[in-house]
Design a protein around this motif. Structure first.
Motif, PDB file in Angstrom:
ATOM      1  N   ASP A   1     -23.170   2.398 -15.562  1.00 59.34           N
ATOM      2  CA  ASP A   1     -23.487   1.118 -15.917  1.00 59.34           C
ATOM      3  C   ASP A   1     -23.036   0.010 -15.075  1.00 59.34           C
ATOM      4  O   ASP A   1     -22.339   0.097 -14.452  1.00 59.34           O
ATOM      5  CB  ASP A   1     -22.611   0.918 -17.273  1.00 59.34           C
ATOM      6  CG  ASP A   1     -23.055  -0.287 -18.243  1.00 59.34           C
ATOM      7  OD1 ASP A   1     -24.061  -0.824 -17.996  1.00 59.34           O
ATOM      8  OD2 ASP A   1     -22.545  -0.383 -19.260  1.00 59.34           O
ATOM      9  N   SER A   2     -24.113  -1.082 -14.973  1.00 55.46           N
ATOM     10  CA  SER A   2     -23.792  -2.114 -14.114  1.00 55.46           C
ATOM     11  C   SER A   2     -22.752  -3.277 -14.374  1.00 55.46           C
ATOM     12  O   SER A   2     -22.770  -3.963 -13.722  1.00 55.46           O
ATOM     13  CB  SER A   2     -25.066  -2.639 -13.770  1.00 55.46           C
ATOM     14  OG  SER A   2     -25.812  -3.325 -15.103  1.00 55.46           O
ATOM     15  N   LYS A   3     -22.154  -3.097 -15.508  1.00 57.11           N
ATOM     16  CA  LYS A   3     -21.125  -3.948 -16.328  1.00 57.11           C
ATOM     17  C   LYS A   3     -19.849  -3.422 -15.880  1.00 57.11           C
ATOM     18  O   LYS A   3     -19.516  -2.200 -16.073  1.00 57.11           O
ATOM     19  CB  LYS A   3     -21.421  -4.337 -17.645  1.00 57.11           C
ATOM     20  CG  LYS A   3     -22.659  -4.783 -17.992  1.00 57.11           C
ATOM     21  CD  LYS A   3     -22.552  -5.070 -19.565  1.00 57.11           C
ATOM     22  CE  LYS A   3     -24.212  -5.989 -19.796  1.00 57.11           C
ATOM     23  NZ  LYS A   3     -24.178  -6.206 -21.298  1.00 57.11           N
ATOM     24  N   LYS A   4     -19.177  -4.214 -15.198  1.00 58.27           N
ATOM     25  CA  LYS A   4     -17.561  -4.086 -15.096  1.00 58.27           C
ATOM     26  C   LYS A   4     -16.672  -4.912 -15.580  1.00 58.27           C
ATOM     27  O   LYS A   4     -17.075  -6.092 -15.584  1.00 58.27           O
ATOM     28  CB  LYS A   4     -17.736  -3.984 -13.344  1.00 58.27           C
ATOM     29  CG  LYS A   4     -18.252  -3.037 -12.737  1.00 58.27           C
ATOM     30  CD  LYS A   4     -18.251  -3.290 -10.984  1.00 58.27           C
ATOM     31  CE  LYS A   4     -18.938  -2.234 -10.363  1.00 58.27           C
ATOM     32  NZ  LYS A   4     -20.388  -2.241 -10.589  1.00 58.27           N
ATOM     33  N   ASN A   5     -15.642  -4.338 -16.097  1.00 61.44           N
ATOM     34  CA  ASN A   5     -14.670  -5.440 -16.920  1.00 61.44           C
ATOM     35  C   ASN A   5     -13.546  -5.263 -16.359  1.00 61.44           C
ATOM     36  O   ASN A   5     -12.856  -4.239 -15.827  1.00 61.44           O
ATOM     37  CB  ASN A   5     -14.492  -4.865 -18.264  1.00 61.44           C
ATOM     38  CG  ASN A   5     -15.943  -4.805 -19.051  1.00 61.44           C
ATOM     39  OD1 ASN A   5     -16.697  -5.797 -18.982  1.00 61.44           O
ATOM     40  ND2 ASN A   5     -16.168  -3.610 -19.827  1.00 61.44           N
ATOM     41  N   VAL A   6     -12.772  -6.478 -16.378  1.00 65.23           N
ATOM     42  CA  VAL A   6     -11.448  -6.662 -15.927  1.00 65.23           C
ATOM     43  C   VAL A   6     -10.716  -7.554 -16.940  1.00 65.23           C
ATOM     44  O   VAL A   6     -11.206  -8.828 -16.806  1.00 65.23           O
ATOM     45  CB  VAL A   6     -11.094  -6.898 -14.396  1.00 65.23           C
ATOM     46  CG1 VAL A   6      -9.728  -7.320 -14.294  1.00 65.23           C
ATOM     47  CG2 VAL A   6     -11.436  -6.012 -13.506  1.00 65.23           C
ATOM     48  N   GLY A   7     -10.147  -7.220 -17.841  1.00 68.35           N
ATOM     49  CA  GLY A   7      -9.522  -8.323 -19.034  1.00 68.35           C
ATOM     50  C   GLY A   7     -10.695  -8.742 -19.878  1.00 68.35           C
ATOM     51  O   GLY A   7     -11.303  -7.928 -20.048  1.00 68.35           O
ATOM     52  N   ASN A   8     -10.840 -10.103 -19.986  1.00 72.56           N
ATOM     53  CA  ASN A   8     -11.968 -10.572 -20.635  1.00 72.56           C
ATOM     54  C   ASN A   8     -13.065 -11.100 -19.695  1.00 72.56           C
ATOM     55  O   ASN A   8     -14.093 -11.778 -20.243  1.00 72.56           O
ATOM     56  CB  ASN A   8     -11.361 -11.777 -21.650  1.00 72.56           C
ATOM     57  CG  ASN A   8     -10.951 -12.989 -20.846  1.00 72.56           C
ATOM     58  OD1 ASN A   8     -10.911 -12.718 -19.624  1.00 72.56           O
ATOM     59  ND2 ASN A   8     -10.650 -13.972 -21.283  1.00 72.56           N
ATOM     60  N   LEU A   9     -13.120 -10.565 -18.463  1.00 72.45           N
ATOM     61  CA  LEU A   9     -14.018 -10.939 -17.630  1.00 72.45           C
ATOM     62  C   LEU A   9     -14.908  -9.611 -17.532  1.00 72.45           C
ATOM     63  O   LEU A   9     -14.823  -8.578 -17.347  1.00 72.45           O
ATOM     64  CB  LEU A   9     -13.527 -11.249 -16.140  1.00 72.45           C
ATOM     65  CG  LEU A   9     -14.565 -11.491 -15.138  1.00 72.45           C
ATOM     66  CD1 LEU A   9     -14.184 -12.693 -14.264  1.00 72.45           C
ATOM     67  CD2 LEU A   9     -14.996 -10.255 -14.380  1.00 72.45           C
ATOM     68  N   VAL A  10     -16.407 -10.032 -17.592  1.00 75.83           N
ATOM     69  CA  VAL A  10     -17.405  -9.134 -17.394  1.00 75.83           C
ATOM     70  C   VAL A  10     -18.443  -9.566 -16.275  1.00 75.83           C
ATOM     71  O   VAL A  10     -19.024 -10.521 -16.268  1.00 75.83           O
ATOM     72  CB  VAL A  10     -18.263  -9.011 -18.916  1.00 75.83           C
ATOM     73  CG1 VAL A  10     -19.437  -7.883 -18.554  1.00 75.83           C
ATOM     74  CG2 VAL A  10     -17.132  -8.688 -20.078  1.00 75.83           C
TER      75      VAL A  10
END
Length: 179
Positions: free
Chosen positions: A128-137
């Protein structure tokens, strides 16, 4: 082909659907067909494919709607958009929606076969091209960074930097490394 790739080919135009299906089968693919977007989505939801080839302009759901629902549901099967919509904006929209490749009509069957083979080879390694760190996408399809309900479009360089930071949270990079 050593491995028999299983393909879904969704196309509402019968003549084109029949001839492309024949060529795909002659090249060793196992092919399921769909005549409209609703049928295509149902088949994708209930079967496993190595690749999906979608026409954009179909009755029921459009190919873009099928693709969008696939990605929303977490279906990571590689998708080739096969369509008469040849404007740059159409291609960008298809790719940003989650397509892996885009081929316009008319096309050479040899090119279609080569592109579908390439998708089939990658089907196991799609991420998937979405990466998450905390509430940042960080969305690689849209080159967009989102925090909560606020979104910012990024340039290519900005995206590359943010992707580096997201992949290595808490790491301090030297100026030389960033350059």
């Amino acid at each position: 082909m050593e491995n028999k790739y299983k393909i879904l080919f969704a196309e509402d135009e019968r003549g084109l659907r029949d001839i492309v299906t024949l060529f795909l089968r002659k090249n060793g693919f196992e092919v399921d067909t769909a005549t409209n977007g609703n049928e295509a989505y149902s088949k994708v939801e209930n079967n496993t494919y190595d690749a999906v080839v979608l026409d954009i302009m179909m009755p029921g759901m459009s190919g873009l709607e099928v693709l969008s629902k696939m990605r929303e549901k977490g279906i990571k099967t590689p998708v080739l958009m096969l369509t008469a919509k040849a404007q740059i904006e159409d291609k960008v929209l298809g790719l940003e929606t989650g397509a892996d490749d885009y081929l316009t009509k008319p096309f050479a069957t040899s090119e279609l076969i080569a592109r579908v083979k390439a998708l089939g080879r990658r089907s196991e390694v799609y991420t998937d091209s979405k990466k998450n760190v905390g509430n940042l996408v960080l969305d690689g399809n849209r080159y967009e960074m989102r925090v909560g309900d606020k979104a910012v479009n990024l340039t290519n360089k900005e995206f590359q930097l943010m992707e580096l930071f997201v992949q290595h949270p808490g790491f301090v990079f030297s100026t030389e490394h960033l350059i």
